[in-house]
Design a protein around this motif. Structure first.
Motif, PDB file in Angstrom:
ATOM      1  N   VAL A  90      40.696  35.610  52.627  1.00 27.22           N
ATOM      2  CA  VAL A  90      41.826  36.533  52.820  1.00 27.22           C
ATOM      3  C   VAL A  90      41.359  37.840  53.447  1.00 27.22           C
ATOM      4  N   SER A 128      49.132  27.028  50.426  1.00 30.28           N
ATOM      5  CA  SER A 128      48.691  27.942  49.369  1.00 30.28           C
ATOM      6  C   SER A 128      49.868  28.670  48.745  1.00 30.28           C
ATOM      7  N   TYR A 153      45.546  35.290  56.938  1.00 22.14           N
ATOM      8  CA  TYR A 153      45.253  33.971  56.347  1.00 22.14           C
ATOM      9  C   TYR A 153      46.539  33.375  55.780  1.00 22.14           C
ATOM     10  N   ASN A 183      45.245  28.513  42.053  1.00 27.86           N
ATOM     11  CA  ASN A 183      43.850  28.960  42.179  1.00 27.86           C
ATOM     12  C   ASN A 183      42.847  27.869  41.802  1.00 27.86           C
ATOM     13  N   GLN A 202      34.352  36.215  47.195  1.00 30.67           N
ATOM     14  CA  GLN A 202      35.597  37.005  47.102  1.00 30.67           C
ATOM     15  C   GLN A 202      36.400  36.589  45.870  1.00 30.67           C
ATOM     16  N   ASN A 203      36.233  35.309  45.475  1.00 26.53           N
ATOM     17  CA  ASN A 203      37.064  34.785  44.390  1.00 26.53           C
ATOM     18  C   ASN A 203      36.426  35.042  43.027  1.00 26.53           C
ATOM     19  N   LEU A 219      30.396  41.907  37.230  1.00 24.86           N
ATOM     20  CA  LEU A 219      31.706  41.618  37.811  1.00 24.86           C
ATOM     21  C   LEU A 219      32.556  42.888  37.783  1.00 24.86           C
ATOM     22  N   SER A 220      33.220  43.176  38.898  1.00 27.16           N
ATOM     23  CA  SER A 220      34.213  44.257  38.896  1.00 27.16           C
ATOM     24  C   SER A 220      35.576  43.625  38.643  1.00 27.16           C
ATOM     25  N   VAL A 221      36.234  44.075  37.605  1.00 27.44           N
ATOM     26  CA  VAL A 221      37.590  43.571  37.322  1.00 27.44           C
ATOM     27  C   VAL A 221      38.566  44.478  38.061  1.00 27.44           C
ATOM     28  N   PHE A 222      39.285  43.893  38.995  1.00 28.17           N
ATOM     29  CA  PHE A 222      40.128  44.709  39.897  1.00 28.17           C
ATOM     30  C   PHE A 222      41.436  45.109  39.214  1.00 28.17           C
ATOM     31  N   ARG A 235      46.793  34.582  36.991  1.00 32.78           N
ATOM     32  CA  ARG A 235      46.817  33.523  38.002  1.00 32.78           C
ATOM     33  C   ARG A 235      46.856  32.155  37.311  1.00 32.78           C
ATOM     34  N   TYR A 237      44.929  28.964  37.204  1.00 31.49           N
ATOM     35  CA  TYR A 237      43.631  28.409  37.591  1.00 31.49           C
ATOM     36  C   TYR A 237      43.632  26.902  37.354  1.00 31.49           C
ATOM     37  N   ARG A 299      42.564  45.708  43.664  1.00 33.05           N
ATOM     38  CA  ARG A 299      42.176  45.292  45.020  1.00 33.05           C
ATOM     39  C   ARG A 299      43.435  45.279  45.900  1.00 33.05           C
TER      40      ARG A 299
HETATM   41  C1  WQD Z   1      41.894  36.075  41.185  1.00 31.46           C
HETATM   42  C2  WQD Z   1      42.060  37.274  40.273  1.00 31.46           C
HETATM   43  C3  WQD Z   1      41.693  39.364  41.385  1.00 31.46           C
HETATM   44  C4  WQD Z   1      37.446  38.769  42.178  1.00 31.46           C
HETATM   45  C5  WQD Z   1      42.921  33.874  46.596  1.00 31.46           C
HETATM   46  C6  WQD Z   1      43.680  33.680  47.858  1.00 31.46           C
HETATM   47  C7  WQD Z   1      44.510  32.434  47.762  1.00 31.46           C
HETATM   48  C8  WQD Z   1      43.644  31.273  47.386  1.00 31.46           C
HETATM   49  C9  WQD Z   1      42.908  31.548  46.098  1.00 31.46           C
HETATM   50  C10 WQD Z   1      43.006  30.111  49.397  1.00 31.46           C
HETATM   51  C11 WQD Z   1      42.793  38.421  40.957  1.00 31.46           C
HETATM   52  C12 WQD Z   1      40.652  39.127  40.302  1.00 31.46           C
HETATM   53  C13 WQD Z   1      38.752  38.587  41.757  1.00 31.46           C
HETATM   54  C14 WQD Z   1      36.662  39.773  41.565  1.00 31.46           C
HETATM   55  C15 WQD Z   1      38.517  40.326  40.146  1.00 31.46           C
HETATM   56  N1  WQD Z   1      42.727  30.997  48.422  1.00 31.46           N
HETATM   57  N2  WQD Z   1      39.268  39.348  40.759  1.00 31.46           N
HETATM   58  N3  WQD Z   1      37.229  40.520  40.548  1.00 31.46           N
HETATM   59  O1  WQD Z   1      43.324  36.499  45.095  1.00 31.46           O
HETATM   60  O2  WQD Z   1      44.500  35.040  43.374  1.00 31.46           O
HETATM   61  O3  WQD Z   1      43.822  34.074  45.546  1.00 31.46           O
HETATM   62  O4  WQD Z   1      42.137  32.744  46.315  1.00 31.46           O
HETATM   63  O5  WQD Z   1      43.968  29.429  49.511  1.00 31.46           O
HETATM   64  O6  WQD Z   1      45.110  32.214  49.018  1.00 31.46           O
HETATM   65  O7  WQD Z   1      44.563  34.775  48.004  1.00 31.46           O
HETATM   66  O8  WQD Z   1      42.083  34.642  43.901  1.00 31.46           O
HETATM   67  O9  WQD Z   1      39.884  34.521  42.824  1.00 31.46           O
HETATM   68  O10 WQD Z   1      40.263  36.261  44.642  1.00 31.46           O
HETATM   69  O11 WQD Z   1      41.346  36.550  42.412  1.00 31.46           O
HETATM   70  O12 WQD Z   1      39.018  41.017  39.234  1.00 31.46           O
HETATM   71  O13 WQD Z   1      35.464  40.014  41.895  1.00 31.46           O
HETATM   72  O14 WQD Z   1      40.759  37.772  39.938  1.00 31.46           O
HETATM   73  O15 WQD Z   1      42.104  40.715  41.407  1.00 31.46           O
HETATM   74  O16 WQD Z   1      43.590  39.056  39.991  1.00 31.46           O
HETATM   75  P1  WQD Z   1      43.491  35.185  44.452  1.00 31.46           P
HETATM   76  P2  WQD Z   1      40.803  35.486  43.488  1.00 31.46           P
END
Ligand code: WQD
Length: 347
Positions: A90, A128, A153, A183, A202-203, A219-222, A235, A237, A299
């Motif tokens: 993303v 997605s 994306y 997710n 990123q995930n 880990l940074s919790v956003f 989310r 999962y 984020r």
């Molecule tokens: C999940 C939660 C973050 C990383 C993305 C794409 C989506 C799909 C799945 C492709 C959120 C939090 C994350 C970190 C955090 N991809 N987080 N610290 O953003 O829901 O979805 O991936 O199809 O299209 O948008 O998934 O795993 O990035 O984040 O706190 O270092 O974890 O803020 O709440 P997301 P994610």
């Protein structure tokens, strides 16, 4: 009776490779196209370790129209296609929109153009839940409005669905299903295949496992100021093996002519939402150790909550996610330890 032959584009990627395993285990012959831009040939070995069957693999970049055309001249007996191949970061898509529009849209169009020449087609598209943005109602049904994408994306997924719908409208025997993933997390229980994020993950889940293994400091919790019970975002999962099996059910629906319309959409999730802190707690339980993390700001582009209404997929695909969050995190952690062992051996 000869095996049905299925083309899996992006079949060496995270969800693609797990789907190849599920297809092979369900008796399908699999042909993989992948350009190895976000995967490695080791994955082919992992698949073979699990199923004992090495899928046919063609290293093709789907952005090359002539290569796509040649592929379908070589393989005239493809019964179905599952299309995963796409760029999916993303954040990267915001900085490199043209790379995303070229890769994710042109490759889809070239594939569809070849399929359109056939008498019929059964096409499964990797979409997605990001197309919903922050849905007005939870859980999210397939009728929820598609909102303006937050990223290029996400836009490529919305545009991709529209391209497929418009194509299906012109040809009743051109059948397609878009699967909107929530997710995906975890890995095959054998730890022979799993998620291989390139660079800094990123995930959430790969960042958690890399932190626990010592590859990341913490880990940074956003954000913990969301309007949710514990303040962190929610989310849905879903274990990647549950997701993989849903693809087999969706393909079977089309190959057996069970579709209600020649274009359908299904949400693939567990139907349950978990917050970031709940995921951390679950991971600490299965790993048996504390995770280093800190709360930081939100984020950009993140939504508060998303989890699926899975009724349609449960009923129409005769599929239901069966694996728990704990099980998914346990498989992710087992896989991370295997990756680290391999990295140490390679260095
Ligand atoms: C999940 C939660 C973050 C990383 C993305 C794409 C989506 C799909 C799945 C492709 C959120 C939090 C994350 C970190 C955090 N991809 N987080 N610290 O953003 O829901 O979805 O991936 O199809 O299209 O948008 O998934 O795993 O990035 O984040 O706190 O270092 O974890 O803020 O709440 P997301 P994610």
């Amino acid at each position: 009776m000869s095996k049905k032959k299925v083309l899996v584009t992006g079949g060496l990627g995270f969800i693609g490779s797990h789907t190849v395993v599920a297809l092979q285990e369900d008796g399908y012959e699999v042909v993989i196209i992948d350009n190895l831009s976000n995967s490695s040939l080791d994955v082919l070995g992992g698949i073979t370790q699990i199923t004992g069957i090495t899928p046919q693999f063609d290293n093709i970049d789907l952005r090359d129209k002539s290569l796509v055309k040649n592929f379908f001249e070589k393989y005239t007996d493809i019964d179905g296609i599952i299309h995963f191949a796409a760029s999916k970061a993303v954040g990267e898509s915001v900085n490199k929109p043209l790379l995303y529009y070229e890769n994710n849209i042109s490759s889809l169009v070239y594939l569809l153009q070849e399929l359109y020449k056939k008498d019929y087609a059964s096409f499964i598209f990797s979409s997605s839940c990001t197309v919903y943005g922050q849905a007005d109602e939870l859980p999210i049904t397939e009728d929820a409005p598609v909102k303006k994408a937050e990223s290029p994306y996400g836009n490529t997924k919305q545009i991709g669905e529209e391209i497929i719908l418009d194509t299906c409208k012109t040809k009743p025997d051109f059948k397609a299903i878009s699967l909107r993933y929530f997710n995906p997390i975890g890995a095959h229980p054998s730890a022979e295949i799993g998620e291989l994020p390139i660079g800094v993950p990123q995930n959430l889940v790969p960042f958690i496992t890399q932190t626990a293994i010592g590859k990341r400091k913490e880990l940074s919790v956003f954000g913990d100021d969301y309007p949710t019970p514990d303040g962190t975002a929610i989310r849905d999962y879903i274990h990647v093996m549950d997701l993989a099996e849903a693809h087999v059910h969706a393909l079977k629906r089309l190959l057996e002519g069970k579709e209600k319309e020649n274009y359908e959409v299904f949400n693939l999730g567990t139907g349950k939402g978990n917050s970031v802190l709940e995921v951390i707690k679950s991971f600490e339980k299965v790993a048996g150790e504390k995770l280093a993390y800190k709360i930081v700001g939100r984020r950009e582009g993140d939504i508060t909550a998303a989890y699926a209404d899975t009724t349609k997929a449960n009923e129409e695909l005769n599929w239901k996610a069966s694996r728990s969050l704990d099980e998914a995190l346990e498989s992710a952690w087992k896989w991370q330890k295997v990756v680290q062992k391999k990295e140490k051996e390679d260095n």
